[in-house]
Structure formats: C-alpha cells, structure tokens
Design a protein around this motif. Structure first.
Motif, PDB file in Angstrom:
ATOM      1  N   PRO A  39       0.810  -1.227   0.000  1.00 37.46           N
ATOM      2  CA  PRO A  39       0.000   0.000   0.000  1.00 37.46           C
ATOM      3  C   PRO A  39       0.841   1.275   0.000  1.00 37.46           C
ATOM      4  O   PRO A  39       0.501   2.243  -0.685  1.00 37.46           O
ATOM      5  N   GLU A  40       1.923   1.279   0.754  1.00 33.65           N
ATOM      6  CA  GLU A  40       2.713   2.513   0.862  1.00 33.65           C
ATOM      7  C   GLU A  40       3.455   2.795  -0.439  1.00 33.65           C
ATOM      8  O   GLU A  40       3.649   3.953  -0.815  1.00 33.65           O
ATOM      9  N   CYS A  41       3.868   1.746  -1.152  1.00 31.38           N
ATOM     10  CA  CYS A  41       4.481   1.950  -2.483  1.00 31.38           C
ATOM     11  C   CYS A  41       3.418   2.434  -3.462  1.00 31.38           C
ATOM     12  O   CYS A  41       3.699   3.286  -4.315  1.00 31.38           O
ATOM     13  N   MET A  42       2.210   1.869  -3.363  1.00 34.59           N
ATOM     14  CA  MET A  42       1.143   2.286  -4.275  1.00 34.59           C
ATOM     15  C   MET A  42       0.797   3.762  -4.076  1.00 34.59           C
ATOM     16  O   MET A  42       0.318   4.422  -4.998  1.00 34.59           O
ATOM     17  N   ALA A  43       1.050   4.258  -2.873  1.00 33.19           N
ATOM     18  CA  ALA A  43       0.829   5.685  -2.595  1.00 33.19           C
ATOM     19  C   ALA A  43       2.048   6.527  -2.987  1.00 33.19           C
ATOM     20  O   ALA A  43       2.097   7.721  -2.691  1.00 33.19           O
ATOM     21  N   ARG A  44       3.014   5.877  -3.625  1.00 35.73           N
ATOM     22  CA  ARG A  44       4.226   6.530  -4.119  1.00 35.73           C
ATOM     23  C   ARG A  44       5.095   7.095  -3.016  1.00 35.73           C
ATOM     24  O   ARG A  44       5.832   8.079  -3.238  1.00 35.73           O
ATOM     25  N   LEU A  45       5.040   6.506  -1.854  1.00 35.33           N
ATOM     26  CA  LEU A  45       5.997   6.878  -0.812  1.00 35.33           C
ATOM     27  C   LEU A  45       7.338   6.233  -1.174  1.00 35.33           C
ATOM     28  O   LEU A  45       7.374   5.132  -1.715  1.00 35.33           O
ATOM     29  N   GLY A  84      -3.049   4.792  -0.453  1.00 34.66           N
ATOM     30  CA  GLY A  84      -2.508   3.434  -0.591  1.00 34.66           C
ATOM     31  C   GLY A  84      -3.543   2.375  -0.239  1.00 34.66           C
ATOM     32  O   GLY A  84      -3.618   1.325  -0.892  1.00 34.66           O
ATOM     33  N   ALA A  85      -4.345   2.648   0.766  1.00 40.94           N
ATOM     34  CA  ALA A  85      -5.399   1.698   1.161  1.00 40.94           C
ATOM     35  C   ALA A  85      -6.426   1.547   0.039  1.00 40.94           C
ATOM     36  O   ALA A  85      -6.836   0.427  -0.309  1.00 40.94           O
ATOM     37  N   ARG A  86      -6.830   2.666  -0.539  1.00 42.13           N
ATOM     38  CA  ARG A  86      -7.835   2.612  -1.619  1.00 42.13           C
ATOM     39  C   ARG A  86      -7.287   1.871  -2.838  1.00 42.13           C
ATOM     40  O   ARG A  86      -8.001   1.087  -3.459  1.00 42.13           O
ATOM     41  N   LYS A  87      -6.034   2.126  -3.170  1.00 43.91           N
ATOM     42  CA  LYS A  87      -5.430   1.445  -4.325  1.00 43.91           C
ATOM     43  C   LYS A  87      -5.276  -0.053  -4.056  1.00 43.91           C
ATOM     44  O   LYS A  87      -5.440  -0.876  -4.962  1.00 43.91           O
ATOM     45  N   THR A  88      -4.965  -0.408  -2.826  1.00 46.02           N
ATOM     46  CA  THR A  88      -4.853  -1.832  -2.484  1.00 46.02           C
ATOM     47  C   THR A  88      -6.216  -2.504  -2.560  1.00 46.02           C
ATOM     48  O   THR A  88      -6.338  -3.631  -3.076  1.00 46.02           O
ATOM     49  N   LEU A  89      -7.247  -1.826  -2.076  1.00 49.04           N
ATOM     50  CA  LEU A  89      -8.604  -2.382  -2.180  1.00 49.04           C
ATOM     51  C   LEU A  89      -8.986  -2.584  -3.654  1.00 49.04           C
ATOM     52  O   LEU A  89      -9.554  -3.629  -4.013  1.00 49.04           O
ATOM     53  N   ALA A  90      -8.652  -1.605  -4.480  1.00 46.28           N
ATOM     54  CA  ALA A  90      -8.966  -1.736  -5.910  1.00 46.28           C
ATOM     55  C   ALA A  90      -8.239  -2.932  -6.514  1.00 46.28           C
ATOM     56  O   ALA A  90      -8.818  -3.701  -7.294  1.00 46.28           O
ATOM     57  N   SER A 108      -0.098   0.492   7.922  1.00 45.90           N
ATOM     58  CA  SER A 108      -0.928   0.172   6.751  1.00 45.90           C
ATOM     59  C   SER A 108      -1.525  -1.230   6.874  1.00 45.90           C
ATOM     60  O   SER A 108      -2.734  -1.418   6.764  1.00 45.90           O
ATOM     61  N   CYS A 109      -0.658  -2.204   7.058  1.00 42.55           N
ATOM     62  CA  CYS A 109      -1.054  -3.606   6.918  1.00 42.55           C
ATOM     63  C   CYS A 109      -1.398  -4.297   8.235  1.00 42.55           C
ATOM     64  O   CYS A 109      -1.924  -5.418   8.220  1.00 42.55           O
ATOM     65  N   GLY A 110      -1.077  -3.702   9.373  1.00 41.38           N
ATOM     66  CA  GLY A 110      -1.305  -4.342  10.667  1.00 41.38           C
ATOM     67  C   GLY A 110      -2.754  -4.759  10.869  1.00 41.38           C
ATOM     68  O   GLY A 110      -3.668  -4.155  10.318  1.00 41.38           O
ATOM     69  N   GLY A 128      -4.220  -1.438  10.862  1.00 37.73           N
ATOM     70  CA  GLY A 128      -3.652  -0.429   9.995  1.00 37.73           C
ATOM     71  C   GLY A 128      -4.716   0.094   9.028  1.00 37.73           C
ATOM     72  O   GLY A 128      -5.817  -0.466   8.925  1.00 37.73           O
ATOM     73  N   VAL A 129      -4.373   1.155   8.305  1.00 37.02           N
ATOM     74  CA  VAL A 129      -5.370   1.811   7.453  1.00 37.02           C
ATOM     75  C   VAL A 129      -5.850   0.873   6.338  1.00 37.02           C
ATOM     76  O   VAL A 129      -7.058   0.762   6.079  1.00 37.02           O
ATOM     77  N   THR A 130      -4.927   0.184   5.688  1.00 35.92           N
ATOM     78  CA  THR A 130      -5.323  -0.700   4.589  1.00 35.92           C
ATOM     79  C   THR A 130      -6.128  -1.895   5.106  1.00 35.92           C
ATOM     80  O   THR A 130      -7.173  -2.246   4.531  1.00 35.92           O
ATOM     81  N   SER A 131      -5.662  -2.508   6.173  1.00 31.46           N
ATOM     82  CA  SER A 131      -6.399  -3.667   6.703  1.00 31.46           C
ATOM     83  C   SER A 131      -7.810  -3.262   7.132  1.00 31.46           C
ATOM     84  O   SER A 131      -8.777  -4.005   6.917  1.00 31.46           O
ATOM     85  N   ALA A 132      -7.933  -2.076   7.719  1.00 35.54           N
ATOM     86  CA  ALA A 132      -9.260  -1.599   8.131  1.00 35.54           C
ATOM     87  C   ALA A 132     -10.177  -1.455   6.913  1.00 35.54           C
ATOM     88  O   ALA A 132     -11.348  -1.862   6.948  1.00 35.54           O
ATOM     89  N   LEU A 133      -9.644  -0.900   5.828  1.00 39.92           N
ATOM     90  CA  LEU A 133     -10.473  -0.706   4.632  1.00 39.92           C
ATOM     91  C   LEU A 133     -10.823  -2.055   3.978  1.00 39.92           C
ATOM     92  O   LEU A 133     -11.960  -2.249   3.526  1.00 39.92           O
ATOM     93  N   LEU A 134      -9.869  -2.970   3.949  1.00 42.87           N
ATOM     94  CA  LEU A 134     -10.151  -4.301   3.380  1.00 42.87           C
ATOM     95  C   LEU A 134     -11.255  -4.992   4.186  1.00 42.87           C
ATOM     96  O   LEU A 134     -12.200  -5.555   3.617  1.00 42.87           O
ATOM     97  N   LYS A 135     -11.145  -4.941   5.509  1.00 43.44           N
ATOM     98  CA  LYS A 135     -12.168  -5.570   6.371  1.00 43.44           C
ATOM     99  C   LYS A 135     -13.544  -4.952   6.131  1.00 43.44           C
ATOM    100  O   LYS A 135     -14.540  -5.663   6.047  1.00 43.44           O
ATOM    101  N   LYS A 136     -13.577  -3.624   6.028  1.00 44.59           N
ATOM    102  CA  LYS A 136     -14.856  -2.926   5.784  1.00 44.59           C
ATOM    103  C   LYS A 136     -15.520  -3.410   4.506  1.00 44.59           C
ATOM    104  O   LYS A 136     -16.728  -3.303   4.343  1.00 44.59           O
ATOM    105  N   ASN A 137     -14.698  -3.891   3.584  1.00 43.50           N
ATOM    106  CA  ASN A 137     -15.205  -4.326   2.285  1.00 43.50           C
ATOM    107  C   ASN A 137     -15.310  -5.843   2.182  1.00 43.50           C
ATOM    108  O   ASN A 137     -15.342  -6.387   1.081  1.00 43.50           O
TER     109      ASN A 137
END
Ligand code: SF4
Length: 144
Positions: A39-45, A84-90, A108-110, A128-137
């Motif tokens: 996710p953090e790479c997808m956000a271009r960090l 990064g979370a949104r891009k990972t969900l996509a 992100s991933c925790g 983490g932010v990405t895991s939270a968004l994945l779970k929500k979906n």
C-alpha cells in the motif's frame, strides 16, 4: 486470487528498505495463488522512508477522519496512507481476493495490533489503514 503484503513475499519495500520475507507467502506468490501488494508503495511513498505511526486511534479512525498518520519527523502522511489503502482495495477487487495476508503491526497492513503513535515500539489494539479498509469491504484479513 488473494493478496498479501509485498514485504512478506520478499520485496524490499519496508520503510527501512528491507523485507520481512515469509517463506509460505513467498511460495504462494511464486505459485501464482496470491498477488503481492504494498500500500505505501502504491501511494508513491519512497523506499527508504521515514517510519510512520497512527496517532489518535487506529486505521478505522483514520478512514473516518478522526486520527492521523504521522511520520517520526512529524510529517502528515494521512492522505498517502488512505490513498494506498484505496489502491490496495482496488487491486484486491480486481483479482477477486477474498483473503489478505497482511504484515503484523504496520500502520498500513497491521491487523489487531499496531504501534501506538509514540514511536516507542509500544503496541495498541487496532488495524492499519489498509487492513481496516479491506475488512470494511468484506475481505478476510489474516495477520502474518
Ligand atoms: S506497507 Fe505493508 S506491504 Fe508495504 S512495506 Fe509496509 S507492511 Fe509491507
């Protein structure tokens, strides 16, 4: 195809430029059963980058706008982590993922436990932010 944190598959994409390779995850990626995503790479960090932690809540709170992701240098990384979370969900939706194997403790991933925002290696409950968004979906997140 399911997804996994790319650092678990051996990609040197962590903030410190290292990986956290997990042999089982790496094999699943090599067999084409799992897609590796960071996710953090997808956000271009950049790699390496300043380590970040969630302050004022967990990843779910960041998505709700009531917590922030801050770098150890005080920089606000909230926008990038949500991106990064949104891009990972996509990416997960695109490959029809039902499960995500995510790196423990990351902002992100925790999943279930993350660092508490004090940069003292202290854990608190939460995702983490990405895991939270994945779970929500509706994606089943497994901590590795
Ligand atoms: S964002 Fe996730 S995949 Fe990327 S380095 Fe951090 S823990 Fe690994």
């Amino acid at each position: 195809m399911d997804i996994a944190s790319a650092c678990l598959a051996g990609k040197k994409c962590r903030y410190d430029g290292e990986s956290r390779e997990d042999p089982k995850i790496k094999e699943m990626v090599e067999r084409g059963e799992v897609k590796a995503v960071c996710p953090e790479c997808m956000a271009r960090l950049p790699i390496p980058r300043c380590p970040s932690e969630i302050v004022g809540g967990d990843g779910g709170d960041v998505l709700l706008g009531s917590a922030m992701v801050l770098g150890r240098d005080g920089s606000d990384r909230t926008k990038e982590f949500i991106d990064g979370a949104r891009k990972t969900l996509a990416a997960a939706k695109k490959c029809g993922a039902r499960r995500a194997y995510m790196k423990a403790k990351s902002p992100s991933c925790g999943c279930g436990a993350i660092y508490d925002g004090t940069f003292s290696r202290t854990l608190k409950k939460g995702d983490g932010v990405t895991s939270a968004l994945l779970k929500k979906n509706g994606i089943d997140v497994t901590e590795v």
